[in-house]
Design an enzyme around this catalytic site. Structure first.
Site, PDB file in Angstrom:
ATOM      1  N   LYS A  80       0.868  -1.177   0.000  1.00 20.54           N
ATOM      2  CA  LYS A  80       0.000   0.000   0.000  1.00 20.54           C
ATOM      3  C   LYS A  80       0.904   1.224   0.000  1.00 20.54           C
ATOM      4  CE  LYS A  80      -4.472   0.982   0.425  1.00 20.54           C
ATOM      5  NZ  LYS A  80      -5.637   0.274  -0.098  1.00 20.54           N
ATOM      6  N   GLY A 180     -26.840   0.757   1.376  1.00 15.96           N
ATOM      7  CA  GLY A 180     -25.877   1.477   0.530  1.00 15.96           C
ATOM      8  C   GLY A 180     -26.068   1.131  -0.928  1.00 15.96           C
ATOM      9  N   GLY A 182     -24.461   2.582  -3.641  1.00 18.02           N
ATOM     10  CA  GLY A 182     -23.409   3.230  -4.426  1.00 18.02           C
ATOM     11  C   GLY A 182     -22.949   2.327  -5.551  1.00 18.02           C
ATOM     12  N   ASN A 183     -21.662   2.436  -5.875  1.00 15.69           N
ATOM     13  CA  ASN A 183     -21.120   1.663  -6.996  1.00 15.69           C
ATOM     14  C   ASN A 183     -21.351   0.169  -6.826  1.00 15.69           C
ATOM     15  OD1 ASN A 183     -20.035   3.910  -8.388  1.00 15.69           O
ATOM     16  ND2 ASN A 183     -18.412   4.014  -6.843  1.00 15.69           N
ATOM     17  N   VAL A 184     -21.064  -0.337  -5.627  1.00 12.38           N
ATOM     18  CA  VAL A 184     -21.192  -1.781  -5.395  1.00 12.38           C
ATOM     19  C   VAL A 184     -22.657  -2.159  -5.155  1.00 12.38           C
ATOM     20  CG1 VAL A 184     -20.528  -3.703  -3.891  1.00 12.38           C
ATOM     21  CG2 VAL A 184     -18.845  -1.951  -4.481  1.00 12.38           C
TER      22      VAL A 184
END
Ligand code: NAD
Length: 372
Positions: A80, A180, A182-184
């Site tokens: 990371k 949620g 959103g994108n997912v």
């Protein structure tokens, strides 16, 4: 101080401090483990309050990537990077290109991608200085938005959970509460409807709720109430830590399986779910579809192969459930065991046969290019 922190946060192989005064770059790259392959993980840009906070974050996140890649069955290690700075005001072409030169100097031991605070555009600048970057735009040979693949992996994890918990071969008639959109979450709802599950939804953004409930005619829950709503499967796809001291006693679901990161506020909540006989699909195993998609990018991208690859989440999840059952441990602990055992077994084999550094130093992308 830094060595103490490195020892405390997971015995990393290498930590690189990147500094370029002229462009204002202060970044840290942490390579946690390359036993299985090159260390892959995104670059986070954040206005950290101190350098110590940035170091702890990159150490913690890179270790998490080692576990995620290993449990996903990928030939990748964990890494990371963090860039210290305000993503709203301190970005520039020169900053990301300078960062790219540092990534390049590692010759493929670390492969980067976008993360919180960075965008595809930023990664394009990094790509100008190094091939060791994923998540670049599709026109440049990248794989684009990972969320549909993450959502497909989550669907597979939900199917494995339903099989394990209810003996169900299909999701038909199973009540899934998705938090949620959103994108997912929005892609997941499409997949679930296709499987004839009974879906309820919630989001703090009422526009998204309206759009999706109009599209499919779905039941809508209150954004916080959905966690404890009457359902078979609760699928968190928004924030982390929704399984916590306050919610755990109130859950009515039999399964927690969704795409969000860090779903358990603390590790002890995994044991508490087990005590309540609620099956938990560990977050980093069920949401690995995006990482699998990026891995396919390194091999030479095909959307078909990426979707195929994300189906593996089903098998991985079943393996986690088996370890949990055989060894009588919570599933979050079983996931860690799965990841650690693969590193030990496969990493050990590779060390025996071609030396620890044989593969990690040449990335899959380089190998692909050589074959062309
Ligand atoms: P997103 O920002 O597109 O969507 C999050 C949604 O949650 C938004 O619509 C937001 O309005 C909603 N939300 C926020 N707080 C809420 C609340 N209290 N109650 C109900 N809804 C709320 O994010 P995303 O890319 O869909 O990611 C969702 C989760 O999955 C995150 O935890 C992310 O870290 C994780 N994840 C995403 C991917 C990926 O490929 N995008 C991969 C792995 C993990």
């Amino acid at each position: 101080m830094s060595f103490e922190l490195i020892e405390k946060h997971g015995e990393h192989e290498q930590v690189i401090f990147c500094h370029n005064k002229e462009v204002g770059l202060k970044a840290i790259i942490a390579i946690h483990n390359t036993s299985l392959g090159p260390a892959l993980g995104g670059t986070r840009m954040w206005n950290y309050e101190s350098e110590e906070e940035a170091l702890i974050d990159v150490l913690r996140l890179s270790k998490g990537m080692t576990y995620k890649a290993s449990a996903a069955g990928l030939n990748l290690g964990g890494g990371k990077a963090v860039i210290i700075g305000d993503p709203k005001s301190q970005k520039s072409e020169s900053l990301f290109r300078a960062f790219g030169t540092y990534v390049n100097s590692l010759r493929g031991r670390y492969i980067t991608a976008e993360d919180v605070g960075t965008t595809v555009q930023d990664m394009e600048y990094v790509f100008m200085e190094t091939p060791f970057v994923t998540g670049i735009p599709e026109v440049l040979g990248g794989s684009g938005d990972p969320s549909p693949y993450t959502a497909h992996g989550v669907l597979m994890g939900i199917k494995a959970s339903a099989k394990h918990k209810f003996g169900a071969d299909s999701l038909k008639g199973i009540r899934v509460a998705v938090q949620g959109l959103g994108n997912v979450g929005s892609h997941l709802v499409d997949y679930l409807i296709n499987e004839e599950a009974i879906v309820t939804i919630a989001d703090i953004d009422q526009e998204k709720v309206k759009k999706i409930s109009d599209k499919h005619g779905l039941g809508v829950e209150d954004p916080s109430g959905i966690i404890t709503s009457d359902c078979d499967i609760y699928a968190p796809c928004a924030l982390g830590a929704t399984i916590n001291d306050e919610t755990i006693g109130e859950l009515k679901c039999k399964v927690v399986a969704g795409g969000a990161n860090n779903q358990l506020a603390e590790s002890k909540h995994g044991s508490m779910l087990k005590e309540r006989d609620i099956l938990y699909a560990p977050d980093y195993v069920i949401n690995a579809g995006g990482l699998m998609n990026v891995f396919v990018e390194l091999e030479g991208y095909s959307a078909e192969r990426a979707i195929d690859k994300t189906s593996q989440v089903y098998t991985n999840m079943m393996e986690v459930f088996k370890i949990a059952q055989d060894e009588d441990v919570p599933t979050n602990i079983a996931a860690n065991k799965l990841a650690e055992r693969r590193i030990q077994l496969i990493g050990g084999l590779r060390q025996q046969h071609h030396g620890r550094t044989a593969r990690p130093f040449s990335t899959l992308r380089e190998m692909t290019n050589r074959q062309k």
